[in-house]
Design an enzyme around this catalytic site. Structure first.
Site, PDB file in Angstrom:
ATOM      1  N   CYS A  19      -0.149   5.991 -14.171  1.00  0.00           N
ATOM      2  CA  CYS A  19       0.475   6.617 -15.327  1.00  0.00           C
ATOM      3  C   CYS A  19       1.478   7.689 -14.924  1.00  0.00           C
ATOM      4  O   CYS A  19       1.563   8.081 -13.769  1.00  0.00           O
ATOM      5  CB  CYS A  19      -0.587   7.258 -16.200  1.00  0.00           C
ATOM      6  SG  CYS A  19      -1.892   6.128 -16.661  1.00  0.00           S
ATOM      7  N   GLY A  46       4.421   3.662 -16.698  1.00  0.00           N
ATOM      8  CA  GLY A  46       3.502   3.157 -17.706  1.00  0.00           C
ATOM      9  C   GLY A  46       4.244   2.843 -18.972  1.00  0.00           C
ATOM     10  O   GLY A  46       5.000   3.682 -19.466  1.00  0.00           O
ATOM     11  N   ASN A 120      -3.421  10.957 -14.757  1.00  0.00           N
ATOM     12  CA  ASN A 120      -2.942   9.848 -13.927  1.00  0.00           C
ATOM     13  C   ASN A 120      -3.990   9.656 -12.840  1.00  0.00           C
ATOM     14  O   ASN A 120      -4.197  10.571 -12.034  1.00  0.00           O
ATOM     15  CB  ASN A 120      -1.585  10.218 -13.322  1.00  0.00           C
ATOM     16  CG  ASN A 120      -1.075   9.215 -12.276  1.00  0.00           C
ATOM     17  OD1 ASN A 120      -0.097   9.489 -11.606  1.00  0.00           O
ATOM     18  ND2 ASN A 120      -1.722   8.081 -12.139  1.00  0.00           N
ATOM     19  N   GLY A 121      -4.625   8.499 -12.827  1.00  0.00           N
ATOM     20  CA  GLY A 121      -5.609   8.243 -11.780  1.00  0.00           C
ATOM     21  C   GLY A 121      -6.847   7.574 -12.321  1.00  0.00           C
ATOM     22  O   GLY A 121      -6.883   7.142 -13.474  1.00  0.00           O
ATOM     23  N   CYS A 268      -0.820   7.845  -2.266  1.00  0.00           N
ATOM     24  CA  CYS A 268      -0.714   6.388  -2.320  1.00  0.00           C
ATOM     25  C   CYS A 268       0.550   5.952  -1.576  1.00  0.00           C
ATOM     26  O   CYS A 268       1.659   6.321  -1.947  1.00  0.00           O
ATOM     27  CB  CYS A 268      -0.652   5.943  -3.779  1.00  0.00           C
ATOM     28  SG  CYS A 268      -0.126   4.225  -3.991  1.00  0.00           S
ATOM     29  N   TYR A 274       6.880   1.101  -3.728  1.00  0.00           N
ATOM     30  CA  TYR A 274       7.232   0.460  -4.999  1.00  0.00           C
ATOM     31  C   TYR A 274       7.227   1.360  -6.229  1.00  0.00           C
ATOM     32  O   TYR A 274       8.155   1.330  -7.018  1.00  0.00           O
ATOM     33  CB  TYR A 274       6.282  -0.727  -5.248  1.00  0.00           C
ATOM     34  CG  TYR A 274       6.436  -1.304  -6.628  1.00  0.00           C
ATOM     35  CD1 TYR A 274       7.449  -2.219  -6.905  1.00  0.00           C
ATOM     36  CD2 TYR A 274       5.602  -0.898  -7.667  1.00  0.00           C
ATOM     37  CE1 TYR A 274       7.618  -2.721  -8.188  1.00  0.00           C
ATOM     38  CE2 TYR A 274       5.766  -1.395  -8.953  1.00  0.00           C
ATOM     39  CZ  TYR A 274       6.773  -2.303  -9.208  1.00  0.00           C
ATOM     40  OH  TYR A 274       6.941  -2.791 -10.464  1.00  0.00           O
ATOM     41  N   SER A 315      13.494  -3.958  -7.210  1.00  0.00           N
ATOM     42  CA  SER A 315      12.650  -3.250  -6.240  1.00  0.00           C
ATOM     43  C   SER A 315      13.003  -3.555  -4.795  1.00  0.00           C
ATOM     44  O   SER A 315      12.785  -2.739  -3.912  1.00  0.00           O
ATOM     45  CB  SER A 315      11.181  -3.579  -6.517  1.00  0.00           C
ATOM     46  OG  SER A 315      10.990  -4.972  -6.454  1.00  0.00           O
ATOM     47  N   ASP A 378       9.884  -5.727  -1.906  1.00  0.00           N
ATOM     48  CA  ASP A 378       9.053  -4.617  -1.442  1.00  0.00           C
ATOM     49  C   ASP A 378       7.600  -5.035  -1.225  1.00  0.00           C
ATOM     50  O   ASP A 378       6.905  -4.476  -0.384  1.00  0.00           O
ATOM     51  CB  ASP A 378       9.098  -3.466  -2.448  1.00  0.00           C
ATOM     52  CG  ASP A 378       8.497  -3.882  -3.771  1.00  0.00           C
ATOM     53  OD1 ASP A 378       9.187  -4.574  -4.542  1.00  0.00           O
ATOM     54  OD2 ASP A 378       7.328  -3.560  -4.025  1.00  0.00           O
ATOM     55  N   CYS A 414      -7.083  -1.672  -5.740  1.00  0.00           N
ATOM     56  CA  CYS A 414      -7.024  -0.221  -5.821  1.00  0.00           C
ATOM     57  C   CYS A 414      -8.123   0.241  -6.770  1.00  0.00           C
ATOM     58  O   CYS A 414      -8.276  -0.309  -7.847  1.00  0.00           O
ATOM     59  CB  CYS A 414      -5.670   0.230  -6.352  1.00  0.00           C
ATOM     60  SG  CYS A 414      -5.549   2.020  -6.531  1.00  0.00           S
ATOM     61  N   CYS A 468      -5.310  -0.422  -0.192  1.00  0.00           N
ATOM     62  CA  CYS A 468      -4.923  -1.753  -0.657  1.00  0.00           C
ATOM     63  C   CYS A 468      -4.451  -2.646   0.496  1.00  0.00           C
ATOM     64  O   CYS A 468      -4.391  -3.858   0.367  1.00  0.00           O
ATOM     65  CB  CYS A 468      -3.861  -1.659  -1.748  1.00  0.00           C
ATOM     66  SG  CYS A 468      -2.347  -0.809  -1.243  1.00  0.00           S
TER      67      CYS A 468
END
Ligand code: 5GP
Ligand code: MG
Length: 502
Positions: A19, A46, A120-121, A268, A274, A315, A378, A414, A468
């Site tokens: 987010c 988002g 966010n998370g 991350c 990305y 991307s 990417d 993730c 990931c």
């Protein structure tokens, strides 16, 4: 489009982002308009819902709804949101929980007071916390990877329960409640919070997701997921909120910079690959420049004889530029992207479904016919887009397709806030690079090695979460049996780059 309509399917095969959060404290300035612009700049993080909470010092007003920032807010709505302090949120979608109730910011009243929270998370101990609170398991979902909104409601509940029974005259109740709650949270969180007169930013001890502190040139303070959102509203980047830090802003300015936990930075790595906008800076590095360097490294690691280097737009663009520069192979455009394909995308009828990715990307036949192509992107997550792109390029007359990916195979889910699906949905989860090459139908395939990728960021190579890509989770996550582990199982190992012959 009905604001409560079913989830649009346009990007159904693509994974969804973390987010975006934003906050501003700026008396005398149009804070809801600034928040709107900040959220608009963070729209890529988002697209499912957007919301703003604003305070005039007495009352907190929240407006939120399903849809893009520009669909949720118009001038009239913004004009009605008067105040000197605001937080905002753009939310990605999570399977099965696409509803108005899950839009943020989350608002909670506590006695005479109230607060709003944007998250966010994703927490990793939601089930335990819910059990402690005596909440029903169904309230937070049965899966180990609980969606971020429900866990945000849980955090709001924890804060409300930690609220002092008798409000102190200094008005620091939110700050004190948070201090009691933060040590109990595990997992990933970049929070923006507000009560009627304070703006608070918090990052988890690993700093999985970014959060920056900025200063408005006309006076006032800003919190945002990315520096690009600061640029867009005429604020400058003061510093990052540190992993394990809480910052408190009120009428006296940036009043408190509090380390509530020791930091072990694990941003991350996919933010660099990305997620983040190319015009954002992470760890002091330009994301665009880092992506170019990833492409340069890829050209050194996996060269190939070809006539043209082309990106999968948007991307793949900077990495393709980097690949072209180092390889000396001319850069060209071979695919045109429709920029307006987003969350508003209508669900295709069965008849139109066959068009698939062509609605998003259309090949330029004259640019690619008869050529040996290096196609740079990417990442490959589920592989559905990439496979269709390759088929289209072949159909349009490409003689050879050499696919180059500027990150390693994406093989582990993730658990910290990115909804890329379960293991089984990830193309590289159980396939070797050779098998993936075959599935995609390319002449050769190579993924950027992890060490090269880390180096290309220009940041401290160890300061990243790479779960990931490696299956090594900085914060333990539940395996299939519900046991908490840092490494879920032996990662599958055959990751050598391959060509059609080998
Ligand atoms: P795939 O072939 O895995 O279906 O799609 C690959 C494409 O997905 C790449 O172009 C990559 O940029 C994009 N991608 C990677 N991560 C995400 C994400 O989190 N959300 C969206 N929408 N696309 C992503
Ligand atoms: Mg892409």
């Amino acid at each position: 489009m009905s604001p409560l309509g079913a989830r649009p399917r346009g990007a159904a095969s693509a994974p969804r982002h973390a987010c975006g959060v934003f906050g501003v404290y700026a008396p005398g300035q149009p804070v809801s308009q600034l928040t709107y612009l900040g959220l608009f700049a963070l729209q890529h993080r988002g697209q499912e819902s957007a919301g703003i909470a604003v305070s005039d010092g007495q009352t907190i007003t929240v407006v939120k709804d399903m849809g893009l920032v520009t669909q949720v807010f118009d001038e009239r709505t913004l004009a009605s949101l008067q105040g000197h302090l605001a937080v905002g949120h753009t939310r990605y979608s999570t399977t099965g929980s696409s509803s108005w109730q899950n839009a943020q910011p989350v608002y909670r009243s506590v006695g005479d007071a109230g607060f709003a929270l944007g998250h966010n998370g994703n927490l990793t101990n939601t089930a335990e916390l819910a059990a402690e609170l005596g909440m029903l398991p169904g309230m937070v979902g049965e899966r180990s990877r609980v969606d971020s909104t429900t866990d945000s409601a849980l955090v709001a509940e924890l804060i409300a329960r930690a609220w002092p029974a008798e409000a102190r005259s200094d008005g620091r109740d939110l700050e004190r409640s948070l201090e009691a709650v933060l040590p109990r949270l595990q997992g990933a969180f970049s929070f923006v919070l507000m009560d009627d007169s304070h703006l608070i930013g918090v990052r988890d001890p690993h700093g999985f997701w970014p959060l920056v502190l900025g200063r408005l040139d006309g006076g006032g303070w800003v919190l945002a997921s990315e520096t690009a959102a600061l640029d867009i509203i005429g604020a400058h980047h003061v510093r990052d909120v540190q992993p394990g830090e809480m910052v408190v802003i009120d009428a006296t300015g940036l009043r408190r910079e509090h380390r509530y936990a020791e930091g072990d930075p694990r941003l991350c790595l996919f933010e660099f690959v990305y997620f983040a906008r190319p015009d954002t800076r992470l760890y002091g590095q330009s994301v665009h420049a880092a992506r170019r360097r990833m492409g340069e490294e890829l050209a050194r690691q996996a060269p190939v004889a070809a006539d043209m280097v082309m990106p999968v737009p948007e991307s793949g663009v900077p990495a393709a530029q980097g690949y072209a520069r180092v390889s000396g192979i001319p850069y060209g455009d071979g695919l045109v992207k429709n920029r307006y394909v987003g969350r508003t995308f209508i669900e295709p009828t069965p008849q139109l479904r066959g068009l698939g990715v062509r609605l998003k990307l259309n090949p330029l036949r004259e640019a690619i016919e008869g050529k040996r192509l290096v196609v740079v992107d990417d990442s490959i997550v589920r592989g559905t887009t990439t496979r269709q792109v390759v088929a289209m390029l072949r159909e349009a007359g490409a003689e050879e397709v050499h696919f180059r990916v500027s990150s390693p195979p994406y093989r582990w889910p993730c658990h910290y806030g990115m909804d890329t699906g379960r293991r089984g949905e990830l193309l590289a989860a159980d396939l070797s690079v050779g098998e993936i090459r075959e599935y995609l139908g390319v002449d050769s395939l190579a993924y950027l090695e992890l060490d090269r990728l880390r180096r290309a960021t220009g940041a401290q190579p160890s300061a990243f979460c790479t779960a990931c890509l490696t299956g090594e989770y900085p914060v333990p996550v539940a395996d299939a049996d519900g046991d908490r582990k840092r490494v879920l199982e032996e990662p599958f190992l055959d990751l050598r780059p391959v060509d059609a012959a080998g």
